[in-house]
Design an enzyme around this catalytic site. Structure first.
Site, PDB file in Angstrom:
ATOM      1  CB  CYS A 104       1.560  -2.186  21.738  1.00  0.00           C
ATOM      2  SG  CYS A 104       0.223  -1.812  20.568  1.00  0.00           S
ATOM      3  CB  ALA A 105       1.779  -4.282  27.384  1.00  0.00           C
ATOM      4  N   GLY A 109       7.823  -1.830  30.503  1.00  0.00           N
ATOM      5  CA  GLY A 109       8.278  -0.609  31.165  1.00  0.00           C
ATOM      6  C   GLY A 109       7.149   0.357  31.443  1.00  0.00           C
ATOM      7  CE  LYS A 110       6.203   3.923  26.247  1.00  0.00           C
ATOM      8  NZ  LYS A 110       7.427   3.174  25.912  1.00  0.00           N
ATOM      9  NE  ARG A 133       7.745  -7.334  21.819  1.00  0.00           N
ATOM     10  CZ  ARG A 133       8.453  -6.309  22.294  1.00  0.00           C
ATOM     11  NH1 ARG A 133       9.771  -6.414  22.375  1.00  0.00           N
ATOM     12  NH2 ARG A 133       7.853  -5.199  22.678  1.00  0.00           N
ATOM     13  CB  CYS A 226      10.518   4.502  20.018  1.00  0.00           C
ATOM     14  SG  CYS A 226      10.412   2.938  19.119  1.00  0.00           S
TER      15      CYS A 226
END
Length: 465
Positions: A104-105, A109-110, A133, A226
């Site tokens: 789920c990229a 950032g990750k 996205r 999150c």
């Protein structure tokens, strides 16, 4: 001031107690903490931003706000990211040569940290289900100078069919109720309900079941959210342990300032190992809300037949269809051979393929990806035009990881801003043909010097300011 739902306040007063819950509610009305990472793939890691406030336990990561128009950002030297969100990809402890999936990229950032850890060796598959996205994901991977990634736009079910027991490490930064984003997003507050929390839990289980199909025996699953919700955090990890016999890993931290641990008592199973999961609360002043668990698959690795690097290389070389003609190789050579090429491009003549005039070096055999929606596969060198070749923006970002001599340095911010707008510049320079363009020693684009000292603009139209 954030107006928290009463149901949310009651829930966390019950879970945390009166004193700690009040600390949480107060913190949700404070400004967020901004931070950034420095790209360790770049040859030049000198940047103008303040580095006096490093984030504990992280390398090349600092508190501070960056400007998205500065050459450090445009050239891929820095990435703006919430400090808590930096931990999952770092503690994944990815090693060069691994096969890694970021399921789920977006926005990346990750993913950029995972790609940085691979250092150009191995494979990174970065997937995003949202068609909107996924564009930002591709741009950020491009900017970061990563050339061994496949960017896909699929759901987890489609990926699982193509990659059974394939990945050494899988990161699932799961879609969640977003409680950790309350002080950044009013929409997250307004959308919240306990029913939504449970909807997210069901979706997380659905995604993780497909992720487990893609994990190699002995592989590593990194799960993060999150949100503060135990239903989406500890309870999901307890479910994973029970269903797949995974082992929760204790994570090495030199400094635990601002970091809390999981709560076994918030689950039915009350597994003591849940204390090895990490929680980031805004009241602890490290960053926004985040939950993190690293789980090890306990099946034996010998259950999977490993392919040696040499066999992988031969497989890539034998793709066959779409290989470049001698004429195409000559056109590409005239442009790119004058630059300092990284090691992974040393065999580009045998590895490169042509797909609808897009010349690229695949990170994975295109035949292996049949049935998936592919946004990018490996490194796009550029586009073949009629009897000529134009180098691509991704290649410029990769070349900026090494020192280069065929570079035009813009002399001031006026020239830099004009170039970002797409303008042709008048430049006094002895170079001819395609060149790399930089400002403040940060390469960010290709350009082309003409005989009349004009620098033709090759900064992508979609990125122009």
């Amino acid at each position: 001031m954030v107006k928290l739902p009463e149901e949310f306040k009651n829930k966390y007063t019950h879970l945390l107690g009166q004193e700690e819950s009040e600390r949480l509610f107060s913190a949700l009305n404070l400004p967020e903490r901004k931070a950034y990472r420095i790209n360790q793939l770049k040859i030049d890691t000198n940047i103008s931003y303040d580095q006096s406030k490093p984030i504990p336990n992280l390398t090349a990561s600092y508190y501070g706000e960056i400007d998205g128009t500065d050459p450090e950002w445009v050239g891929g030297s820095v990435y703006s990211q919430d400090p808590s969100a930096m931990f999952p990809a770092t503690l994944a402890n990815v090693q060069p040569g691994e096969k890694v999936l970021d399921l789920c990229a977006a926005p990346g950032g990750k993913t950029t940290k995972l790609g940085e850890s691979l250092a150009g060796k191995g494979l990174l598959v970065a997937n995003e289900i949202s068609a909107t996205r996924v564009k930002a994901l591709r741009e950020n991977l491009e900017r970061w100078g990563i050339d061994n990634a496949v960017v896909t736009n699929n759901d987890s079910f489609a990926l699982a069919k193509v990659f059974p027991e394939f990945f050494d490490t899988i990161l699932v930064d799961a879609p969640c109720s977003g409680e950790g984003m309350f002080r950044k997003s009013e929409d997250a507050v307004n959308y919240w309900s306990q029913d939504y929390v449970m909807t997210c839990q069901a979706r997380q289980k659905e995604i993780l079941q497909e992720a487990m199909k893609m994990l190699k025996p002995g592989g590593k699953l990194v799960y993060s959210t999150c949100t503060f919700s135990p239903e989406e955090d500890e309870q999901i990890v307890a479910w994973l342990v029970a269903k797949y016999n995974l082992q929760i890993q204790k994570l090495p931290l030199e400094n635990t300032t601002g970091i809390s641990y999981g709560h076994p008592e918030w689950t039915e199973q009350k597994l003591s190992d849940l204390q090895n999961t990490l929680r980031f609360w805004p009241q602890n002043n490290l960053g926004e809300g985040q939950f993190l668990a690293v789980l090890k698959d306990q099946r034996k690795q010998e259950d999977t037949v490993l392919v040696s690097p040499k066999k992988q290389q031969r497989k890539r070389n034998n793709v066959g269809k779409g290989k470049l003609s001698k004429e195409e190789i000559d056109y590409v050579s005239k442009v790119i051979e004058k630059f300092n090429l990284p090691e992974q491009l040393s065999s580009w003549k045998t590895l490169a393929l042509n797909s609808n005039d897009h010349i690229f070096i695949p990170a994975l055999d295109p035949k292996r990806l049949k049935g998936l929606k592919i946004i990018n596969n490996g490194l796009e060198l550029g586009i073949m035009k009629k009897r000529r070749f134009e180098p691509g923006h991704q290649l410029a970002a990769v070349l900026s990881n090494l020192p280069q001599t065929e570079t035009v340095e813009l002399i001031d911010k006026k020239q830099y801003d004009s170039y970002l707008h797409g303008e042709t510049l008048q430049i006094s320079n002895k170079l001819n043909g395609f060149v790399l363009v930089s400002f403040q020693q940060k390469i960010f684009s290709f350009g082309k010097m003409t005989g009349n000292k004009q620098l033709k603009n090759f900064y992508p139209k979609g990125l122009r300011k």
